[in-house]
Design a protein around this motif. Structure first.
Motif, PDB file in Angstrom:
ATOM      1  N   CYS A   9      -6.618   7.264  -0.925  1.00 17.53           N
ATOM      2  CA  CYS A   9      -6.520   7.058   0.537  1.00 17.53           C
ATOM      3  C   CYS A   9      -6.869   8.343   1.281  1.00 17.53           C
ATOM      4  N   TYR A  35      -3.134   6.410  -5.776  1.00 13.39           N
ATOM      5  CA  TYR A  35      -3.333   5.697  -4.514  1.00 13.39           C
ATOM      6  C   TYR A  35      -3.375   6.676  -3.336  1.00 13.39           C
ATOM      7  N   ALA A  72      -7.489  -2.135   1.277  1.00  5.02           N
ATOM      8  CA  ALA A  72      -6.621  -3.109   1.954  1.00  5.02           C
ATOM      9  C   ALA A  72      -5.698  -2.439   2.958  1.00  5.02           C
ATOM     10  N   THR A  73      -5.340  -1.195   2.702  1.00  2.00           N
ATOM     11  CA  THR A  73      -4.293  -0.550   3.485  1.00  2.00           C
ATOM     12  C   THR A  73      -4.781   0.655   4.294  1.00  2.00           C
ATOM     13  N   LEU A  74      -5.953   1.183   3.980  1.00  2.00           N
ATOM     14  CA  LEU A  74      -6.476   2.301   4.759  1.00  2.00           C
ATOM     15  C   LEU A  74      -6.726   1.823   6.189  1.00  2.00           C
ATOM     16  N   VAL A  78       2.944  -3.476  -7.080  1.00  3.56           N
ATOM     17  CA  VAL A  78       2.699  -3.106  -5.681  1.00  3.56           C
ATOM     18  C   VAL A  78       1.222  -3.355  -5.390  1.00  3.56           C
ATOM     19  N   GLY A  79       0.920  -4.079  -4.322  1.00  3.23           N
ATOM     20  CA  GLY A  79      -0.487  -4.349  -4.047  1.00  3.23           C
ATOM     21  C   GLY A  79      -0.677  -5.262  -2.856  1.00  3.23           C
ATOM     22  N   ALA A  80      -1.871  -5.805  -2.762  1.00  5.49           N
ATOM     23  CA  ALA A  80      -2.203  -6.664  -1.626  1.00  5.49           C
ATOM     24  C   ALA A  80      -3.248  -7.679  -2.052  1.00  5.49           C
ATOM     25  N   PHE A  81      -3.301  -8.788  -1.343  1.00  4.03           N
ATOM     26  CA  PHE A  81      -4.431  -9.687  -1.463  1.00  4.03           C
ATOM     27  C   PHE A  81      -5.471  -9.213  -0.450  1.00  4.03           C
ATOM     28  N   LYS A 141      -7.095  -9.876  -5.707  1.00  4.15           N
ATOM     29  CA  LYS A 141      -5.856  -9.219  -6.123  1.00  4.15           C
ATOM     30  C   LYS A 141      -6.139  -7.734  -6.307  1.00  4.15           C
ATOM     31  N   THR A 142      -5.386  -6.918  -5.594  1.00  5.29           N
ATOM     32  CA  THR A 142      -5.534  -5.474  -5.722  1.00  5.29           C
ATOM     33  C   THR A 142      -4.146  -4.883  -5.912  1.00  5.29           C
ATOM     34  N   GLY A 143      -4.072  -3.672  -6.435  1.00  4.87           N
ATOM     35  CA  GLY A 143      -2.744  -3.097  -6.565  1.00  4.87           C
ATOM     36  C   GLY A 143      -2.671  -1.931  -7.519  1.00  4.87           C
ATOM     37  N   GLY A 170      -6.629  -1.772   6.760  1.00  3.30           N
ATOM     38  CA  GLY A 170      -7.620  -2.697   6.235  1.00  3.30           C
ATOM     39  C   GLY A 170      -9.050  -2.374   6.585  1.00  3.30           C
ATOM     40  N   PHE A 214      -6.911  -1.814  -3.297  1.00  3.95           N
ATOM     41  CA  PHE A 214      -5.634  -1.651  -2.604  1.00  3.95           C
ATOM     42  C   PHE A 214      -5.747  -0.560  -1.538  1.00  3.95           C
TER      43      PHE A 214
END
Lengths: 373, 373
Positions: A90, A86, A121-123, A159-162, A147-149, A126, A118
């Motif tokens: 990133c 991850y 989703a978080t970089l 650990v993840g995110a929608f 669903k990501t993670g 989002g 994922f």
């Protein structure tokens, strides 16, 4: 653009609706589709195997459409779906200067889709992302629904995110390069949709599964039917507060088997665990008097005909005893307050969520399964 | 429960509305408040310094209210807001068996809040979390609004999520144990709210700032005013597509200074960078003819009176030349398509977003600032 990809629309709210396009040759359309979304740059996330097959094609398509494109290739396999993987993705996307209006493109199977999704989703809290699934499993399951993670040392997907994709391009021609084993593993998820809620589709699979494997029109049709089924569930229950758990049919057993085989794909891949799990879920349902033993037998027979394992004894290297299986199941993230929740069935196409299943009944069932060999 | 904490409501939609409670002694109420949210277990995330001061108190409060509680303490300081710190916190929460219905409690300053919040946002794809900020900076800024995240080697806060807390408990008595330097650093963010859009509040700060530092009723009042201002902005623009960027007044310069001092808190802490940035933003605005030099002077004078730095020459060890500063600013994540966006002001309380600022004008301004010493 290709003549007529099949289209499944996912009507989510708040500007998050998207299409799943299904057809042969869609990888080459990624650039035009990405440009239509207004992106100026794309960070392609893939693995080394897929990069060798389709990396140049997708990059060329993106650049031909005027996008700045860069590619990040992780090592193939589940081990990349880690904290370290991850961080690498990133930082790779940041080094490519992917900004909020740009796109992350997930090119590959479930591991790449989950990891790239994922990261997207978080970089920068989002960025948008495009799913370009290249395995049957990813096309019918993991690329759809947001669903990501990644995995934790304490368990899978913890650990993840929608984070919903902006578009899914399921290029069914990419499945031509899959191994038989990978095709079969994905096929377990195809059959699952019939078993969950569509007995007619399961019957259609029994008649047409060879066409899915060989790349006939049945393949596109099956992918579209599965995506439509999944999209319906996701729209009704995006965050798995209820119905979406049905998609875990076969997965409580399956995840336990993956855990007990150390997530070593040489021993067991996800779809194989799911195939055994589906057969177990139906046999357990029959044992509880919920469905007939005949239907449970029909499920196992079809999976076996397609080359999939259906019994615990088929796990290479074994899977431990009933207690080890129960412990592995209890660690599953779908456990609430310590109670075991299963997806069971009153028949093919009649699955339901069964919370509060008694551990002793499960243990007795598993002991008999292990004895039967 | 304490007699009458001040309450600021954050009216977000989709069941995400929450309250910020402000008053002395709220740490001891965390248990009752968490129980009222229906949680059965809580994972407290904090740093070693704060754990020594308030760890037992908050854990005792949670356990007295019937919750299972465990505590994870990271090393104090920005270095914990890393990929490695994130993995450690997630795995720590998993080891504590925190499930979807449970709570993550962020007890500490901005680093802990951002790290714990991001862990909560992504653990099992999202669990609820409680902010218990123990620094002035966290109480007026980072604990409110749902921005969570960690740093990448490529820059600060480049990985994260929008995840709103379920409740914020700003116990203003915890500020009694802050160092003068930390109080001053937080105070830069307090003054910022006046400078952004509330000239009356800036005037009130000029008259009452000593009460904020000494712990008089002015402290609670100031925290409430700041939270109310921030809540308003967040509700109107949760994901920073527009107005929320105003909260970055002073931050484009400030982040560049933090980057150039290697995020070494011994040299410069965030609030000190912001203080210099606020003074620079006003002097740059004056230079561009947007506001009077007199107002820019009033801003710098007040910050200096409160003990804050306002000039580049005050950065211990120096901050490099104008080009180094420009480069550091251009890496800021608020840069869109390579253009520099600043928050500038037409006067105290009259800030606005100024996109497309010419790099040459910024360089000339910085060169003069560096020459002035």
């Amino acid at each position: 653009m290709s003549d007529s990809p099949l289209t499944v629309h996912v009507p989510l709210d708040a500007g998050r609706a998207y299409d799943i396009l299904i057809g042969r040759g869609l990888v080459a359309e990624a650039g035009a589709r990405a440009a239509a979304l207004g992106a100026r740059a794309a960070g392609i996330v893939t693995d080394e195997t897929v990069a060798a097959l389709y990396g140049d094609r997708i990059r060329g398509s993106l650049e031909a459409a005027g996008l700045r494109a860069g590619l990040i290739a992780v090592a193939p396999g589940e081990a990349s779906k880690s904290y370290a993987g991850y961080a690498a993705v990133c930082d790779g996307l940041l080094a490519l200067k992917i900004e909020r209006g740009d796109l992350v493109v997930a090119l590959g199977g479930g591991v790449v889709g989950d990891l790239a999704g994922f990261s997207a989703a978080t970089l920068r809290r989002g960025v948008r992302f495009l799913q370009v699934p290249t395995t049957l499993l990813a096309q019918v399951d993991s690329s759809v629904g947001g669903k990501t993670g990644i995995n934790s040392p304490l368990g899978k997907n913890l650990v993840g995110a929608f984070h919903q994709p902006r578009l899914v391009l399921a290029d069914t021609a990419t499945l031509d390069t899959l191994s038989e084993r990978e095709m079969r593993a994905g096929y377990a998820e195809v059959a699952k949709y019939g078993l969950i809620g569509d007995a007619d589709f399961f019957g259609w699979c029994e008649a047409n599964w060879r066409g899915i494997f060989s790349g006939g029109p049945e393949r596109d049709e099956a992918v579209a039917i599965c995506c439509r089924a999944k999209a319906g569930v996701v729209v009704r229950d995006e965050r798995e507060d209820g119905e979406r758990a049905l998609l875990n049919l076969g997965h409580t057993f399956g995840h336990a088997l993956e855990r007990l085989t150390g997530y070593e794909s040489a021993r067991l891949v996800h779809g194989e665990g799911v195939a055994i799990g589906l057969a177990l879920a139906f046999r357990f349902s029959a044992r509880l008097g919920l469905c007939s033993g005949q239907e449970a037998g029909r499920v196992a027979n079809h999976l076996a005909l397609a080359g999939l394992p259906t019994r615990l004894a088929q796990v290479p290297g074994g899977c431990g005893d009933a207690d080890a299986l129960l412990d592995a199941m209890a660690q599953d993230k779908k456990v609430r307050d310590g109670a075991l929740t299963f997806i069971l069935a009153r028949g093919i196409g009649q699955s339901f969520i069964a919370p509060g299943i008694d551990g002793a009944a499960v243990r007795a069932f598993l002991e008999d399964e292990l004895r039967a060999g």
